[in-house]
Write a protein that holds these residues in place. Structure first.
Motif, mmCIF file in Angstrom:
data_model
loop_
_atom_site.group_PDB
_atom_site.id
_atom_site.type_symbol
_atom_site.label_atom_id
_atom_site.label_comp_id
_atom_site.label_asym_id
_atom_site.label_seq_id
_atom_site.Cartn_x
_atom_site.Cartn_y
_atom_site.Cartn_z
ATOM 1 N N ALA A 181 1.010 -1.154 -0.053
ATOM 2 C CA ALA A 181 0.028 -0.111 -0.040
ATOM 3 C C ALA A 181 1.082 1.314 0.155
ATOM 4 O O ALA A 181 0.642 2.432 -0.552
ATOM 5 N N ARG A 182 1.948 1.237 0.804
ATOM 6 C CA ARG A 182 2.809 2.418 1.004
ATOM 7 C C ARG A 182 3.277 2.573 -0.636
ATOM 8 O O ARG A 182 3.617 3.650 -0.928
ATOM 9 N N PHE A 183 3.880 1.507 -1.137
ATOM 10 C CA PHE A 183 4.325 1.790 -2.771
ATOM 11 C C PHE A 183 3.281 2.267 -3.511
ATOM 12 O O PHE A 183 3.489 3.104 -4.532
ATOM 13 N N ALA A 184 2.191 1.464 -3.467
ATOM 14 C CA ALA A 184 1.095 1.786 -4.513
ATOM 15 C C ALA A 184 0.605 3.068 -4.269
ATOM 16 O O ALA A 184 0.125 3.916 -5.386
ATOM 17 N N ALA A 185 0.659 3.644 -3.298
ATOM 18 C CA ALA A 185 0.177 5.333 -3.031
ATOM 19 C C ALA A 185 1.377 6.037 -3.508
ATOM 20 O O ALA A 185 0.882 7.347 -3.780
ATOM 21 N N GLN A 209 -4.023 5.609 -5.163
ATOM 22 C CA GLN A 209 -3.482 5.954 -3.752
ATOM 23 C C GLN A 209 -4.531 5.703 -2.575
ATOM 24 O O GLN A 209 -3.997 5.345 -1.774
ATOM 25 N N ARG A 210 -5.603 5.924 -2.809
ATOM 26 C CA ARG A 210 -6.839 5.505 -1.661
ATOM 27 C C ARG A 210 -7.416 4.350 -1.697
ATOM 28 O O ARG A 210 -7.549 3.829 -0.732
ATOM 29 N N PHE A 246 0.054 7.628 1.517
ATOM 30 C CA PHE A 246 -0.515 6.627 2.380
ATOM 31 C C PHE A 246 0.676 6.283 3.286
ATOM 32 O O PHE A 246 2.074 6.279 2.919
ATOM 33 N N LYS A 247 0.627 6.213 4.679
ATOM 34 C CA LYS A 247 1.794 6.541 5.762
ATOM 35 C C LYS A 247 1.725 5.048 6.425
ATOM 36 O O LYS A 247 0.487 4.874 6.931
#
Length: 572
Positions: free
Chosen positions: A88-92, A297-298, A457-458
């Motif tokens: 998720a971090r990378f995809a965002a 990103q979301r 995304f953090k």
């Protein structure tokens, strides 16, 4: 020499990747269509995860570990959850269809990205071979139940038939009748014995697996919207049937079958690592559709978490119901455990529904995997690591046309002849390797404060610091609590059949120690560190034979890289 070495680990900046994508789309005049929301992505994740394992591999896994396999599903889900945070971090940060390959390119360098992309072939295309084989088994059972007989030699692979034929001959020579042997041996014997021979070679091939692969490849080829709508319908049907399985099966559970909870001990539970890891293959396929998401990103982080949560609950419930109805030792070698479970309690009607739903479930899993692989190849082609044809977008359907066709060939042909167990093992270790590198990539990426600012995304930050080092000391003590244990461990390097397994586990502890030091000195984030370690530990449980095959697979990838990709790379 130094410059050459550095060129192997050259990286693409996040800004460069995003600008290259826009440039390619403008030059080609064609692009992918943004058509997917959170619900669509979640359903894709569920479709990929709930596939061959819940209808096939869960039987042998339960036979090995008993009801305790349900806890292995939870443990593996935690590993996937840690990994999902990293995805998720990378995809965002990098909303590109290359998934883990692109993430490694930005953080670990080109040669690592290539090896990772090469191993994603194991996760998507090769694992889809296993899904196609499982689909064929359930489809044949379904049509047999409707009164149509398919010759055995057209429904299985050559290796399984040959092994069954040899086992049957040995049994008959010792006075055993063919009728008293297991179903798998009887079917394999019949297939090999009745198969037509071509130049002395018995023609045994899994034709239904090829047919479904061709059909799914065509659907993926003609568009993402068509694929999305088909998948959503299939997933709804799949979840409804699993609800029926759990709801009806719960009334037939005998609690005494859960005792002992781990009949073969922890070693029996860990024998199922490959099957359980295979159960979660595909949750990351959501990230391969980043260029077709309305808001990647979301939506991608949300969809990953929802898919993992839903599927873990379903896996645990189904495992407990299965082992509560059928004593785990009776599930060994059963390829359709859920149908077998209902036959055991004299509910053939429900067993028929399960067989039909398995065909639906496996079809949706095939669909998602066939979507994922072409989009990774498309991204690798954009970077010059694969020929330009792989990045070609169809002007009418807006799909990676050549890559989709090649994926169909790569899945369909091996599905004719491949053995299910061998495919599952190789797919699982390749996928875990990808997970390890994604978690490691986040740790490298976050060392640069500028990269942290670019992500929407953090990952919740907890200083890994002393926690990882303390956990290392505790694990070492639990593994080797006294001098006798140390002596036995050292002796294992020189005696017995587990020398390679000893070396693999020692390597894991060394990596854990190094990571502990870096966690303290660089204040690394706890979640990606845990993701890296848990996935690496699961890899250690795959056995030396799988590691050897994995090594040769990676070696083949390195040869291709230096033979073609290194010279053709756009960063060269």
């Amino acid at each position: 020499m130094k410059l050459m070495w550095e060129s192997f680990f050259r990286k693409k900046s996040i800004d460069k990747i995003l600008s290259d994508q826009l440039e390619m789309e403008n030059l080609a005049g064609d692009h992918l269509v943004r058509n997917l929301g959170v619900r669509d992505l979640t359903f894709m994740g569920v479709a990929a995860i709930i596939g061959a394992s819940i209808f096939s591999a869960i039987g042998q896994a339960s036979a090995n570990g008993g009801p305790a396999v349900s806890m292995l599903f939870v443990f593996t889900a935690l590993a996937c959850m840690f990994t999902a945070f990293c995805y998720a971090r990378f995809a965002a940060t990098v909303p590109i269809s290359g998934s883990a390959y692109t993430y490694a390119y930005t953080s670990l360098g080109e040669i690592v990205a290539w090896i990772l992309g090469w191993n994603l072939l194991l996760e998507y295309a090769i694992s889809n071979v296993a899904v196609a084989i499982s689909w064929s088994k359930y489809f044949v059972d379904l049509v047999e139940g409707l009164g149509f007989h398919v010759p055995e030699y057209l429904t299985m692979d050559y290796l399984s038939a040959k092994r069954a034929f040899s086992a049957a001959e040995v049994g008959m020579q010792s006075g055993q009748s063919i009728e008293s042997m297991s179903v798998n041996i009887r079917e394999g014997y019949a297939a090999f014995a009745s198969a037509p021979t071509i130049f002395g070679w018995h023609f045994v091939a899994n034709i239904p697996a090829l047919v479904i692969t061709v059909a799914i490849t065509y659907l993926v080829y003609i568009g993402i919207k068509e694929s999305k709508n088909t998948n959503n319908v299939l997933v709804v049907l799949k979840l409804a049937v699993i609800a029926i399985v759990v709801g009806v099966g719960a009334f037939y559970v005998q609690v005494e079958n859960w005792t002992p909870f781990a009949p073969n001990g922890i070693s029996g539970v860990l024998k199922s690592v490959a099957a359980v890891c295979f159960a979660y293959i595909g949750f990351d396929s959501i990230s391969t559709t980043a260029e077709e998401c309305k808001n990647p990103q979301r939506d991608i982080p949300k969809a990953m978490m929802w898919a993992l949560l839903i599927c873990t609950v379903l896996y645990v419930m189904v495992t407990l119901v299965l082992t509560g109805i059928v004593p785990s030792h009776l599930l060994a070698g059963i390829e359709d455990p859920l149908a077998f479970m209902f036959m055991k309690v004299n509910l053939p009607g429900v067993a028929g529904v399960v067989a039909a739903s398995a065909v639906i479930a496996l079809t949706s899993a095939l669909l998602v995997y066939q979507l994922g692989q072409p989009r990774i190849w498309m991204t690798m082609s954009r970077d010059g690591l694969l020929p330009k044809a792989f990045s070609r977008i169809h002007p009418k359907y807006h799909t990676p046309s050549f890559s989709t066709i090649m994926t169909g060939v790569l899945v369909g042909v091996p599905a004719l002849f491949a053995n299910l167990e061998e495919v599952i093992n190789l797919s699982s270790i390749g996928t875990l390797f990808a997970f390890v590198l994604v978690c490691g990539g986040v740790l490298v990426l976050d060392l640069d404060p500028e990269n942290q600012k670019k992500s929407k995304f953090k990952i919740p930050y907890v200083n890994a610091g002393i926690w990882i080092g303390a956990a290392w000391l505790i694990a070492l003590y639990l593994s080797l609590p006294d001098a006798a244990s140390w002596s036995t461990w050292i002796q294992g390097y020189f005696e017995g059949d587990a020398k390679a397994d000893h070396a693999i586990m020692t390597g894991f502890f060394i990596i854990w120690l190094v990571l502990s030091v870096f966690s303290i000195s660089h204040k690394l984030s706890l979640i990606p560190v845990l993701g890296l370690l848990v996935n690496l530990y699961l890899m250690t449980q795959m056995g030396a034979t799988n590691w050897e095959r994995f090594f040769y697979w990676c070696l083949a990838g390195v040869i291709i890289y230096f033979g073609y990709s290194y010279r053709k790379s756009k960063l060269n």
